[in-house]
Design an enzyme around this catalytic site. Structure first.
Site, short mmCIF file in Angstrom:
data_model
loop_
_atom_site.label_atom_id
_atom_site.label_comp_id
_atom_site.label_asym_id
_atom_site.label_seq_id
_atom_site.Cartn_x
_atom_site.Cartn_y
_atom_site.Cartn_z
N LYS A 192 0.84 -1.20 0.00
CA LYS A 192 0.00 0.00 0.00
C LYS A 192 0.88 1.26 0.00
O LYS A 192 2.10 1.17 0.02
CB LYS A 192 -0.97 -0.05 1.19
CG LYS A 192 -1.99 -1.19 1.07
CD LYS A 192 -3.01 -0.99 -0.05
CE LYS A 192 -3.76 -2.22 -0.50
NZ LYS A 192 -4.58 -2.90 0.48
C1 LIG Z 1 -5.61 -3.97 0.82
C2 LIG Z 1 -7.07 -3.72 0.87
C3 LIG Z 1 -7.84 -4.03 2.00
C4 LIG Z 1 -7.31 -4.80 3.16
O1 LIG Z 1 -6.19 -4.23 3.73
P1 LIG Z 1 -5.37 -5.08 4.83
O2 LIG Z 1 -4.58 -4.02 5.54
O3 LIG Z 1 -4.52 -6.03 4.05
O4 LIG Z 1 -6.35 -5.76 5.69
C5 LIG Z 1 -9.16 -3.66 2.02
N1 LIG Z 1 -9.72 -3.05 0.97
C6 LIG Z 1 -9.04 -2.76 -0.15
C7 LIG Z 1 -9.73 -2.06 -1.27
C8 LIG Z 1 -7.70 -3.12 -0.25
O5 LIG Z 1 -7.01 -2.87 -1.36
#
Ligand SMILES: *Cc1c(COP(=O)(O)O)cnc(C)c1O
Length: 393
Positions: A192
């Site tokens: 991210k």
């Molecule tokens: C990555 C992601 C999540 C989940 O994030 P985590 O921190 O891995 O739990 C939720 N929604 C979207 C759209 C994502 O891309």
């Protein structure tokens, strides 16, 4: 050296994503390991303070994932057995699965084909007596039409819990994502926009909601470990409900402290890459970037193009395969939820239920975009796209 060198130079490897970790961040993690305090404590508190300041929200609660953040934010706004929650079909399964864990039903809604964000008009149509909340996903980091969505929610007394897993930092009409909805959930997963390896955050303007999320994330206990184990503080704690174990460790938060400080710098580097892509892909027929509205500040978590496979000599999956052969990691965000076995089987969806998302799915590709990509790497991606789409397979 490898034997498959090309006349243009050595073989290239451009991953889909590479995190940008500073030496200061590494040092903070190491000193946390040496400090003797590894779980939630002063580093997590510092990370929350800095994140909350950066976003400009009143409160921020650090958790161990965005999935945990979504789960607890929805619990805190009161989603329970029998409730319906509006979720875009064009998202990752985490957005919808947490609704099911609370005993609710995710009601999927189609996207706007130009941004792949939720279409407010279709949200309105999907509301019923049972609707409790709307979960907009800022797809790729492009903020959703928040004024329309908030107006719908206000008219009907619904909560808006934003899935901002892609959207730190981002702005909608000059306002920071993280300050708009009832609660906003961010992700610090490894790929991210900023990362703690695994991690998440809930921001909100509502103190009671923040407290509820904090308590729920720590077993429903009214005191966290740092307070319980400090000398001179009691051993006792109260349990007020059956909670979850979703707290963020200080080891992870130590990295977060340095990542959040670099949030806008890293965003600017991705934005610069995005503008090179947009400018130089413009004359390649059949390769169309998604739209960007002029009233948003995009976080550029993803750079997504649509391939016009009528015009091009190859299908999307073949394109991704050819890019991989050239050493370039691409991805697809997402196979829409209604086209996954579980959601079909459980809720009876078929592909034609959400025609925009279903149509987009066969054409979308996410190109690599990360802060440390060099100009040379960006050129190589563009040149490779050009040569793949212009030559028959
Ligand atoms: C990555 C992601 C999540 C989940 O994030 P985590 O921190 O891995 O739990 C939720 N929604 C979207 C759209 C994502 O891309």
């Amino acid at each position: 050296m490898s034997t498959d060198q090309t006349p243009t130079g050595p073989p290239r490897r451009i991953p889909f994503h590479r995190p940008s970790i500073s030496e200061a961040g590494i040092d903070e993690v190491v000193s946390t390991l040496r400090s003797g305090w590894l779980t939630t404590g002063s580093k997590a508190a510092e990370f929350e303070r800095r994140f909350q300041k950066e976003v400009g929200s009143q409160h921020a609660v650090a958790l161990n994932s965005a999935t945990a953040a979504l789960h607890l934010a929805l619990a805190a706004v009161g989603v329970q057995e029998g409730d319906e929650v509006i979720v875009p079909t064009m998202t990752f399964t985490a957005t919808a699965e947490v609704v099911i864990h609370l005993g609710g039903t995710p009601v999927l809604v189609d996207c706007d084909p130009s941004t792949l964000n939720l279409q407010p008009a279709l949200v309105e149509k999907a509301l019923t007596e049972k609707t409790k909340a709307i979960v907009p996903v800022h797809y790729g980091g492009h903020p959703c039409e928040m004024d329309e969505l908030l107006a719908i929610a206000n008219r009907r007394g619904l909560a808006v819990v934003e899935d901002a897993a892609h959207a730190f930092p981002a702005k909608y009409r000059g306002r920071d994502i993280g300050t708009l909805g009832t609660a906003t959930c961010f992700s610090f997963y490894a790929n991210k926009t900023i990362t703690t390896g695994e991690g998440g955050m809930v921001t909100t303007e509502d103190e009671e909601l923040a407290n509820r999320v904090r308590i729920l994330g720590s077993h429903g206990m009214t005191r966290d470990a740092a307070n319980r184990f400090l000398l001179g503080h009691g051993w006792d704690y109260g349990v007020v409900e059956a909670g979850y174990k979703y707290n963020l460790s200080d080891v992870a938060a130590a990295l977060g402290i340095h990542q959040v400080q670099r949030g806008s710098e890293l965003r600017d580097r991705r934005a610069a890459i995005a503008s090179v892509y947009t400018e130089r892909l413009a004359d390649i027929a059949g390769v169309q970037p998604l739209s960007v509205h002029d009233y948003v500040e995009h976080s550029w978590h993803l750079y997504v193009v649509k391939l016009d496979t009528e015009l091009l000599p190859l299908a999307r999956n073949d394109f991704v395969g050819r890019m991989a052969e050239a050493g370039i990691g691409c991805s697809v965000h997402y196979r829409p939820l209604h086209m996954h076995d579980f959601y079909r089987r459980t809720f009876g969806y078929s592909d034609s239920d959400f025609p925009e998302a279903a149509a987009a799915f066969d054409h979308i590709v996410s190109l690599p975009i990360f802060p440390d990509m060099t100009a040379d790497e960006v050129d190589y991606v563009i040149d490779t796209v050009r040569s793949i789409v212009s030559a028959p397979a």
